[in-house]
Design a protein around this motif. Structure first.
Motif, PDB file in Angstrom:
ATOM      1  N   MET A   1     -23.976  39.557  63.667  1.00  0.00           N
ATOM      2  CA  MET A   1     -24.749  38.417  64.146  1.00  0.00           C
ATOM      3  C   MET A   1     -24.422  38.121  65.601  1.00  0.00           C
ATOM      4  O   MET A   1     -25.309  37.848  66.385  1.00  0.00           O
ATOM      5  N   VAL A   2     -23.136  38.167  65.954  1.00  0.00           N
ATOM      6  CA  VAL A   2     -22.734  37.871  67.322  1.00  0.00           C
ATOM      7  C   VAL A   2     -23.364  38.871  68.285  1.00  0.00           C
ATOM      8  O   VAL A   2     -23.854  38.493  69.347  1.00  0.00           O
ATOM      9  N   ARG A   3     -23.392  40.126  67.901  1.00  0.00           N
ATOM     10  CA  ARG A   3     -23.979  41.149  68.768  1.00  0.00           C
ATOM     11  C   ARG A   3     -25.466  40.918  68.973  1.00  0.00           C
ATOM     12  O   ARG A   3     -25.979  41.139  70.068  1.00  0.00           O
ATOM     13  N   SER A   4     -26.171  40.491  67.944  1.00  0.00           N
ATOM     14  CA  SER A   4     -27.605  40.258  68.097  1.00  0.00           C
ATOM     15  C   SER A   4     -27.864  39.058  69.019  1.00  0.00           C
ATOM     16  O   SER A   4     -28.809  39.070  69.800  1.00  0.00           O
ATOM     17  N   VAL A   5     -27.018  38.052  68.953  1.00  0.00           N
ATOM     18  CA  VAL A   5     -27.151  36.900  69.855  1.00  0.00           C
ATOM     19  C   VAL A   5     -26.845  37.327  71.291  1.00  0.00           C
ATOM     20  O   VAL A   5     -27.570  36.970  72.226  1.00  0.00           O
ATOM     21  N   GLU A   6     -25.786  38.127  71.451  1.00  0.00           N
ATOM     22  CA  GLU A   6     -25.443  38.622  72.784  1.00  0.00           C
ATOM     23  C   GLU A   6     -26.576  39.464  73.349  1.00  0.00           C
ATOM     24  O   GLU A   6     -26.936  39.339  74.518  1.00  0.00           O
ATOM     25  N   GLN A   7     -27.156  40.333  72.527  1.00  0.00           N
ATOM     26  CA  GLN A   7     -28.256  41.180  72.991  1.00  0.00           C
ATOM     27  C   GLN A   7     -29.470  40.341  73.354  1.00  0.00           C
ATOM     28  O   GLN A   7     -30.155  40.620  74.342  1.00  0.00           O
ATOM     29  N   ALA A   8     -29.743  39.316  72.586  1.00  0.00           N
ATOM     30  CA  ALA A   8     -30.866  38.429  72.893  1.00  0.00           C
ATOM     31  C   ALA A   8     -30.655  37.740  74.240  1.00  0.00           C
ATOM     32  O   ALA A   8     -31.598  37.597  75.026  1.00  0.00           O
ATOM     33  N   LEU A   9     -29.423  37.331  74.518  1.00  0.00           N
ATOM     34  CA  LEU A   9     -29.124  36.702  75.804  1.00  0.00           C
ATOM     35  C   LEU A   9     -29.279  37.686  76.959  1.00  0.00           C
ATOM     36  O   LEU A   9     -29.803  37.343  78.016  1.00  0.00           O
ATOM     37  N   VAL A  10     -28.822  38.918  76.770  1.00  0.00           N
ATOM     38  CA  VAL A  10     -28.968  39.945  77.800  1.00  0.00           C
ATOM     39  C   VAL A  10     -30.447  40.229  78.036  1.00  0.00           C
ATOM     40  O   VAL A  10     -30.901  40.309  79.182  1.00  0.00           O
ATOM     41  N   ASP A  11     -31.210  40.374  76.966  1.00  0.00           N
ATOM     42  CA  ASP A  11     -32.646  40.630  77.100  1.00  0.00           C
ATOM     43  C   ASP A  11     -33.338  39.500  77.851  1.00  0.00           C
ATOM     44  O   ASP A  11     -34.184  39.734  78.705  1.00  0.00           O
ATOM     45  N   TYR A  12     -32.969  38.262  77.533  1.00  0.00           N
ATOM     46  CA  TYR A  12     -33.571  37.113  78.217  1.00  0.00           C
ATOM     47  C   TYR A  12     -33.204  37.105  79.692  1.00  0.00           C
ATOM     48  O   TYR A  12     -34.047  36.866  80.551  1.00  0.00           O
ATOM     49  N   ALA A  13     -31.955  37.386  79.993  1.00  0.00           N
ATOM     50  CA  ALA A  13     -31.501  37.376  81.387  1.00  0.00           C
ATOM     51  C   ALA A  13     -32.159  38.481  82.194  1.00  0.00           C
ATOM     52  O   ALA A  13     -32.429  38.314  83.384  1.00  0.00           O
ATOM     53  N   MET A  14     -32.453  39.603  81.585  1.00  0.00           N
ATOM     54  CA  MET A  14     -33.032  40.738  82.302  1.00  0.00           C
ATOM     55  C   MET A  14     -34.545  40.626  82.457  1.00  0.00           C
ATOM     56  O   MET A  14     -35.128  41.299  83.284  1.00  0.00           O
ATOM     57  N   ARG A  15     -35.172  39.781  81.650  1.00  0.00           N
ATOM     58  CA  ARG A  15     -36.625  39.637  81.706  1.00  0.00           C
ATOM     59  C   ARG A  15     -37.001  38.794  82.919  1.00  0.00           C
ATOM     60  O   ARG A  15     -36.403  37.743  83.167  1.00  0.00           O
ATOM     61  N   PRO A  16     -37.991  39.244  83.678  1.00  0.00           N
ATOM     62  CA  PRO A  16     -38.398  38.429  84.822  1.00  0.00           C
ATOM     63  C   PRO A  16     -38.955  37.080  84.360  1.00  0.00           C
ATOM     64  O   PRO A  16     -39.692  37.016  83.385  1.00  0.00           O
ATOM     65  N   GLN A  17     -38.574  36.049  85.044  1.00  0.00           N
ATOM     66  CA  GLN A  17     -39.039  34.719  84.698  1.00  0.00           C
ATOM     67  C   GLN A  17     -40.397  34.471  85.365  1.00  0.00           C
ATOM     68  O   GLN A  17     -40.621  34.848  86.509  1.00  0.00           O
TER      69      GLN A  17
END
Length: 68
Positions: A1-17
């Motif tokens: 679960m922690v890894r999926s949350v971390e990956q979601a945060l990385v994906d959000y940070a890398m996505r252009p706003q």
């Protein structure tokens, strides 16, 4: 679960706003179109440069609206 949350945060940070300001949207589109002729403006370089370019435009726009 922690890894999926971390990956979601990385994906959000890398996505252009998204930029809501239509003037900035046009400016970004114009600059990106002009840069697209460059062979170096591809892939990861393009993504990183777009993020920096967007932040610079936001910074410049904020600076124009505030008087010190």
């Amino acid at each position: 679960m922690v890894r999926s949350v971390e990956q979601a945060l990385v994906d959000y940070a890398m996505r252009p706003q998204a930029v809501a300001n239509p003037v900035m949207q046009r400016t970004l589109a114009t600059l990106r179109a002009a840069l697209s002729a460059s062979a170096e403006y591809e892939g990861a370089v393009r993504e990183a440069f777009n993020a920096v370019l967007q932040q610079l435009l936001v910074f410049a726009a904020i600076g124009r609206t505030q008087r010190f």
